[in-house]
Design an enzyme around this catalytic site. Structure first.
Site, mmCIF file in Angstrom:
data_model
loop_
_atom_site.group_PDB
_atom_site.id
_atom_site.type_symbol
_atom_site.label_atom_id
_atom_site.label_comp_id
_atom_site.label_asym_id
_atom_site.label_seq_id
_atom_site.Cartn_x
_atom_site.Cartn_y
_atom_site.Cartn_z
ATOM 1 N N HIS A 20 7.411 -38.597 41.848
ATOM 2 C CA HIS A 20 8.642 -38.960 42.548
ATOM 3 C C HIS A 20 9.653 -37.828 42.467
ATOM 4 O O HIS A 20 9.918 -37.301 41.398
ATOM 5 C CB HIS A 20 9.207 -40.244 41.942
ATOM 6 C CG HIS A 20 10.363 -40.792 42.688
ATOM 7 N ND1 HIS A 20 11.390 -41.447 42.066
ATOM 8 C CD2 HIS A 20 10.660 -40.793 44.010
ATOM 9 C CE1 HIS A 20 12.273 -41.827 42.967
ATOM 10 N NE2 HIS A 20 11.851 -41.448 44.152
ATOM 11 N N ASP A 28 7.003 -21.816 58.459
ATOM 12 C CA ASP A 28 6.465 -20.964 59.509
ATOM 13 C C ASP A 28 5.892 -19.696 58.888
ATOM 14 O O ASP A 28 5.907 -19.528 57.664
ATOM 15 C CB ASP A 28 7.542 -20.654 60.557
ATOM 16 C CG ASP A 28 8.779 -19.967 59.995
ATOM 17 O OD1 ASP A 28 8.677 -19.224 58.994
ATOM 18 O OD2 ASP A 28 9.863 -20.162 60.573
ATOM 19 N N TYR A 120 12.753 -21.169 62.426
ATOM 20 C CA TYR A 120 13.238 -22.273 61.591
ATOM 21 C C TYR A 120 12.275 -23.462 61.528
ATOM 22 O O TYR A 120 12.679 -24.599 61.318
ATOM 23 C CB TYR A 120 14.635 -22.727 62.018
ATOM 24 C CG TYR A 120 15.633 -21.606 61.991
ATOM 25 C CD1 TYR A 120 16.106 -21.113 60.787
ATOM 26 C CD2 TYR A 120 16.071 -21.008 63.177
ATOM 27 C CE1 TYR A 120 17.013 -20.052 60.750
ATOM 28 C CE2 TYR A 120 16.967 -19.951 63.146
ATOM 29 C CZ TYR A 120 17.435 -19.477 61.933
ATOM 30 O OH TYR A 120 18.313 -18.428 61.907
#
EC number: 5.4.99.62
Length: 131
Positions: A20, A28, A120
């Site tokens: 968790h 990219d 991005y």
């Protein structure tokens, strides 16, 4: 042999070990990867595999409670941004400046490099719990 869709042993192992709030970055082909973070380089050539192909496959294996993306994605790569919103309609989405995003990646369990050339095309997935 593993029967599920995710057959990459490194990536499968990282996801299996995540707890968790652990972080996993999918990026990219141009995002700098810190030397101290495990690199899982899946990039073969320009555009292969795509960011979204890897993200979709990871989402079949990993429970996610929050994502972190760069503010710049919305303006520079709006089509990708809209796809991200569709995939996470009920998940907390945190937007940070790209420079801060790169700093946060240092806390990732691993960084998965794709062949994506869209600016991005990076996301940090924060692991949730299944119960």
């Amino acid at each position: 042999m593993k029967k599920g869709k995710l057959i990459n042993s490194e990536l499968s192992s990282v996801i299996a070990k995540m707890g968790h709030t652990d972080l996993l970055t999918i990026c990219d082909s141009g995002l700098p990867i810190p030397k101290d973070v495990q690199r899982i380089d899946l990039a073969l050539k320009r555009g292969i595999p795509t960011f979204l192909e890897i993200l979709d496959t990871v989402l079949e294996e990993l429970e996610v409670e929050e994502i972190i993306i760069a503010n710049e994605m919305e303006e520079v790569s709006n089509n990708l941004y809209l796809e991200i919103l569709k995939k996470f309609p009920h998940i907390k989405i945190t937007k940070v400046k790209h420079e801060e995003f790169k700093c946060i990646t240092k806390n990732s369990s691993a960084i998965v490099r794709t062949g994506e050339f869209t600016p991005y095309s990076n996301i940090i997935l924060k692991s949730g719990v299944v119960f």
